[in-house]
Design a protein around this motif. Structure first.
Motif, PDB file in Angstrom:
ATOM      1  N   ASP A 111       0.821  -1.214   0.000  1.00  0.00           N
ATOM      2  CA  ASP A 111       0.000   0.000   0.000  1.00  0.00           C
ATOM      3  C   ASP A 111       0.859   1.270   0.000  1.00  0.00           C
ATOM      4  OD1 ASP A 111      -2.331  -1.446  -0.036  1.00  0.00           O
ATOM      5  OD2 ASP A 111      -2.638  -1.382   2.136  1.00  0.00           O
ATOM      6  N   LEU A 112       2.114   1.130   0.359  1.00  0.00           N
ATOM      7  CA  LEU A 112       3.013   2.290   0.371  1.00  0.00           C
ATOM      8  C   LEU A 112       3.521   2.652  -1.034  1.00  0.00           C
ATOM      9  CD1 LEU A 112       5.244   1.429   3.480  1.00  0.00           C
ATOM     10  CD2 LEU A 112       3.284   2.983   3.403  1.00  0.00           C
ATOM     11  N   LEU A 113       3.446   1.723  -1.964  1.00  0.00           N
ATOM     12  CA  LEU A 113       4.023   1.945  -3.293  1.00  0.00           C
ATOM     13  C   LEU A 113       3.459   3.174  -4.004  1.00  0.00           C
ATOM     14  CD1 LEU A 113       4.358  -1.725  -4.605  1.00  0.00           C
ATOM     15  CD2 LEU A 113       6.159  -0.196  -3.784  1.00  0.00           C
ATOM     16  N   PRO A 114       2.141   3.349  -4.094  1.00  0.00           N
ATOM     17  CA  PRO A 114       1.649   4.552  -4.775  1.00  0.00           C
ATOM     18  C   PRO A 114       2.047   5.847  -4.073  1.00  0.00           C
ATOM     19  CG  PRO A 114      -0.167   3.367  -3.729  1.00  0.00           C
ATOM     20  CD  PRO A 114       1.027   2.472  -3.681  1.00  0.00           C
ATOM     21  N   ILE A 115       2.193   5.805  -2.749  1.00  0.00           N
ATOM     22  CA  ILE A 115       2.612   7.001  -2.002  1.00  0.00           C
ATOM     23  C   ILE A 115       4.054   7.352  -2.350  1.00  0.00           C
ATOM     24  CG2 ILE A 115       2.835   8.032   0.287  1.00  0.00           C
ATOM     25  CD1 ILE A 115       0.795   5.998   1.303  1.00  0.00           C
ATOM     26  N   VAL A 129       7.606  23.501  -1.825  1.00  0.00           N
ATOM     27  CA  VAL A 129       7.826  22.925  -0.495  1.00  0.00           C
ATOM     28  C   VAL A 129       6.524  22.414   0.115  1.00  0.00           C
ATOM     29  CG1 VAL A 129       8.643  23.420   1.846  1.00  0.00           C
ATOM     30  CG2 VAL A 129       9.816  24.414  -0.128  1.00  0.00           C
ATOM     31  N   GLN A 130       5.454  23.167  -0.030  1.00  0.00           N
ATOM     32  CA  GLN A 130       4.189  22.772   0.600  1.00  0.00           C
ATOM     33  C   GLN A 130       3.682  21.431   0.068  1.00  0.00           C
ATOM     34  OE1 GLN A 130       4.871  25.849  -0.488  1.00  0.00           O
ATOM     35  NE2 GLN A 130       4.913  26.928   1.498  1.00  0.00           N
ATOM     36  N   LYS A 131       3.702  21.242  -1.256  1.00  0.00           N
ATOM     37  CA  LYS A 131       3.228  19.990  -1.838  1.00  0.00           C
ATOM     38  C   LYS A 131       4.145  18.830  -1.461  1.00  0.00           C
ATOM     39  CE  LYS A 131       0.859  22.053  -5.799  1.00  0.00           C
ATOM     40  NZ  LYS A 131       0.794  22.158  -7.289  1.00  0.00           N
ATOM     41  N   PHE A 132       5.457  19.080  -1.510  1.00  0.00           N
ATOM     42  CA  PHE A 132       6.402  18.021  -1.155  1.00  0.00           C
ATOM     43  C   PHE A 132       6.214  17.583   0.292  1.00  0.00           C
ATOM     44  CE2 PHE A 132      10.485  16.886   0.785  1.00  0.00           C
ATOM     45  CZ  PHE A 132      10.853  15.793   0.001  1.00  0.00           C
ATOM     46  N   ASN A 133       6.149  18.541   1.216  1.00  0.00           N
ATOM     47  CA  ASN A 133       6.004  18.214   2.634  1.00  0.00           C
ATOM     48  C   ASN A 133       4.671  17.536   2.945  1.00  0.00           C
ATOM     49  OD1 ASN A 133       8.493  19.339   2.916  1.00  0.00           O
ATOM     50  ND2 ASN A 133       7.921  20.914   4.396  1.00  0.00           N
ATOM     51  N   ALA A 134       3.632  17.895   2.195  1.00  0.00           N
ATOM     52  CA  ALA A 134       2.334  17.249   2.410  1.00  0.00           C
ATOM     53  C   ALA A 134       2.401  15.771   2.049  1.00  0.00           C
ATOM     54  CB  ALA A 134       1.265  17.954   1.580  1.00  0.00           C
ATOM     55  N   LYS A 135       3.078  15.422   0.958  1.00  0.00           N
ATOM     56  CA  LYS A 135       3.207  14.027   0.541  1.00  0.00           C
ATOM     57  C   LYS A 135       4.094  13.245   1.513  1.00  0.00           C
ATOM     58  CE  LYS A 135       2.387  15.033  -4.333  1.00  0.00           C
ATOM     59  NZ  LYS A 135       1.081  14.362  -4.367  1.00  0.00           N
ATOM     60  N   VAL A 136       5.152  13.894   2.004  1.00  0.00           N
ATOM     61  CA  VAL A 136       6.021  13.245   2.987  1.00  0.00           C
ATOM     62  C   VAL A 136       5.252  12.986   4.284  1.00  0.00           C
ATOM     63  CG1 VAL A 136       8.060  13.579   4.457  1.00  0.00           C
ATOM     64  CG2 VAL A 136       8.158  14.159   2.013  1.00  0.00           C
ATOM     65  N   TYR A 137       4.442  13.921   4.699  1.00  0.00           N
ATOM     66  CA  TYR A 137       3.643  13.765   5.928  1.00  0.00           C
ATOM     67  C   TYR A 137       2.693  12.573   5.791  1.00  0.00           C
ATOM     68  CZ  TYR A 137       0.193  14.809   9.554  1.00  0.00           C
ATOM     69  OH  TYR A 137      -0.672  14.729  10.638  1.00  0.00           O
ATOM     70  N   LEU A 139       3.054   9.942   3.833  1.00  0.00           N
ATOM     71  CA  LEU A 139       3.856   8.713   3.851  1.00  0.00           C
ATOM     72  C   LEU A 139       4.226   8.329   5.273  1.00  0.00           C
ATOM     73  CD1 LEU A 139       5.661   6.499   2.540  1.00  0.00           C
ATOM     74  CD2 LEU A 139       7.481   8.224   2.469  1.00  0.00           C
ATOM     75  N   ASN A 140       4.736   9.278   6.031  1.00  0.00           N
ATOM     76  CA  ASN A 140       5.190   8.974   7.383  1.00  0.00           C
ATOM     77  C   ASN A 140       4.057   8.561   8.311  1.00  0.00           C
ATOM     78  OD1 ASN A 140       7.792   9.480   6.601  1.00  0.00           O
ATOM     79  ND2 ASN A 140       7.828  11.585   7.365  1.00  0.00           N
ATOM     80  N   LYS A 141       2.867   9.087   8.108  1.00  0.00           N
ATOM     81  CA  LYS A 141       1.716   8.661   8.907  1.00  0.00           C
ATOM     82  C   LYS A 141       1.369   7.197   8.631  1.00  0.00           C
ATOM     83  CE  LYS A 141       0.538  12.021  11.550  1.00  0.00           C
ATOM     84  NZ  LYS A 141       0.543  11.838  13.018  1.00  0.00           N
ATOM     85  N   ASN A 142       1.481   6.790   7.373  1.00  0.00           N
ATOM     86  CA  ASN A 142       1.227   5.380   7.039  1.00  0.00           C
ATOM     87  C   ASN A 142       2.306   4.468   7.626  1.00  0.00           C
ATOM     88  OD1 ASN A 142      -1.078   4.814   4.799  1.00  0.00           O
ATOM     89  ND2 ASN A 142      -0.281   6.888   4.588  1.00  0.00           N
ATOM     90  N   ILE A 143       3.554   4.934   7.614  1.00  0.00           N
ATOM     91  CA  ILE A 143       4.629   4.129   8.194  1.00  0.00           C
ATOM     92  C   ILE A 143       4.472   4.050   9.708  1.00  0.00           C
ATOM     93  CG2 ILE A 143       7.114   3.963   8.521  1.00  0.00           C
ATOM     94  CD1 ILE A 143       7.480   5.234   5.780  1.00  0.00           C
ATOM     95  N   LEU A 167      13.745   4.933   5.493  1.00  0.00           N
ATOM     96  CA  LEU A 167      13.230   5.913   4.537  1.00  0.00           C
ATOM     97  C   LEU A 167      12.378   6.966   5.231  1.00  0.00           C
ATOM     98  CD1 LEU A 167      12.910   6.764   1.557  1.00  0.00           C
ATOM     99  CD2 LEU A 167      10.869   5.321   1.466  1.00  0.00           C
ATOM    100  N   ARG A 168      11.637   6.547   6.231  1.00  0.00           N
ATOM    101  CA  ARG A 168      10.810   7.511   6.966  1.00  0.00           C
ATOM    102  C   ARG A 168      11.689   8.597   7.594  1.00  0.00           C
ATOM    103  NH1 ARG A 168       7.737   5.980  12.502  1.00  0.00           N
ATOM    104  NH2 ARG A 168       9.907   5.464  12.972  1.00  0.00           N
ATOM    105  N   THR A 169      12.783   8.219   8.210  1.00  0.00           N
ATOM    106  CA  THR A 169      13.684   9.199   8.836  1.00  0.00           C
ATOM    107  C   THR A 169      14.300  10.138   7.797  1.00  0.00           C
ATOM    108  OG1 THR A 169      14.205   7.593  10.574  1.00  0.00           O
ATOM    109  CG2 THR A 169      15.711   9.449  10.300  1.00  0.00           C
ATOM    110  N   TYR A 170      14.672   9.568   6.655  1.00  0.00           N
ATOM    111  CA  TYR A 170      15.328  10.378   5.631  1.00  0.00           C
ATOM    112  C   TYR A 170      14.362  11.388   5.010  1.00  0.00           C
ATOM    113  CZ  TYR A 170      18.921  11.255   2.087  1.00  0.00           C
ATOM    114  OH  TYR A 170      19.896  11.834   1.303  1.00  0.00           O
ATOM    115  N   THR A 171      13.179  10.930   4.657  1.00  0.00           N
ATOM    116  CA  THR A 171      12.203  11.848   4.035  1.00  0.00           C
ATOM    117  C   THR A 171      11.825  12.980   4.985  1.00  0.00           C
ATOM    118  OG1 THR A 171      10.395  10.371   4.730  1.00  0.00           O
ATOM    119  CG2 THR A 171      11.215  10.125   2.481  1.00  0.00           C
ATOM    120  N   GLN A 172      11.695  12.662   6.276  1.00  0.00           N
ATOM    121  CA  GLN A 172      11.331  13.704   7.236  1.00  0.00           C
ATOM    122  C   GLN A 172      12.454  14.728   7.386  1.00  0.00           C
ATOM    123  OE1 GLN A 172       8.181  13.932   8.732  1.00  0.00           O
ATOM    124  NE2 GLN A 172       9.036  15.986   9.075  1.00  0.00           N
ATOM    125  N   SER A 173      13.707  14.273   7.301  1.00  0.00           N
ATOM    126  CA  SER A 173      14.847  15.193   7.408  1.00  0.00           C
ATOM    127  C   SER A 173      14.886  16.162   6.224  1.00  0.00           C
ATOM    128  CB  SER A 173      16.160  14.402   7.471  1.00  0.00           C
ATOM    129  OG  SER A 173      16.197  13.588   8.625  1.00  0.00           O
TER     130      SER A 173
END
Length: 224
Positions: A111-115, A129-137, A139-143, A167-173
């Motif tokens: 289920d993470l693949l499309p995200i 930045v806003q769109k990128f951070n929204a998608k990262v948020y 993803l991290n909620k699903n993880i 990956l969760r740690t890296y994307t959030q950084s």
């Protein structure tokens, strides 16, 4: 004797005359009636008289309703007529029911693949930045949900799960770096601490993240 003959002849002649006169009167009366009927017909009023009732001979026949022939049959839901499902037969279970051979864990990480693919698109197309951070948020909620679900289970130590955790740690950084750059860049020089927020550094981090996401997608697809 002659007188008698003359008298009889006179009687016969008078009788014939009377008969002829009566017949003539009858014929004249009949002719007069026919003439009146013709005149009436020609005047457009139609025939005057009594016509015979012929409606009974030409009455409309009522349609007959056909009734279906219904035969008594056994109830469909009769237990005697329905054979039990052969659940003990492996061919029925494996072919007809097609039991799902994919584990819940594999379904969850797939289920993470499309995200992840959406974040790749975001990086490749240079989304803000806003769109990128929204998608990262998202993803991290699903993880985070997967971490809670598999924290005390063997799946938590799988290579695929540990890859997802990293990956969760890296994307959030990277998301935090881009957000801080938007906030502090106008007030910092491109030297010292401000160097971390210049476009070159951020683009470099996005490329590293892109490679990490692509590697994680491969690991998830190959997980068994």
């Amino acid at each position: 004797m002659k007188k008698l003959l003359v008298l009889g002849l006179a009687v016969i002649l008078s009788t014939s005359s009377c008969f002829a006169w009566g017949f003539k009167k009858k014929q004249e009366a009949k002719q007069t009636l026919n003439t009146e009927n013709i005149e009436v017909g020609q005047s457009g009023k139609g025939y005057i008289g009594t016509l015979p009732d012929i409606s009974k001979s030409f009455g409309a026949s009522e349609p007959k309703t056909a009734k279906p022939v219904v035969e008594n049959s056994k109830l469909f839901n009769s237990s005697d007529e329905i054979k039990p499902v052969p659940r003990d037969n492996p061919a029925f279970v494996n072919i007809i029911l097609k039991e799902d051979k994919t584990s819940p864990y594999l379904n969850d990480i797939n289920d993470l693949l499309p995200i992840l693919e959406n974040i790749l698109t975001c990086i490749e197309n240079g989304y803000d930045v806003q769109k990128f951070n929204a998608k990262v948020y998202f993803l991290n909620k699903n993880i985070d949900y997967l971490c809670t679900k598999y924290e005390d289970k063997p799946e938590y130590n799988f290579v695929s799960f540990q890859k997802i955790m990293g990956l969760r740690t890296y994307t959030q950084s990277v998301a935090n770096l881009r957000a801080e750059a938007e906030k502090y860049r106008p007030y910092l020089a491109y030297t010292g601490a401000g160097y971390l927020y210049n476009d070159t550094v951020i683009d470099q981090q996005l490329e590293y993240l892109k490679t990490e996401i692509e590697d994680t997608i491969v690991v998830i697809k190959e997980a068994r």
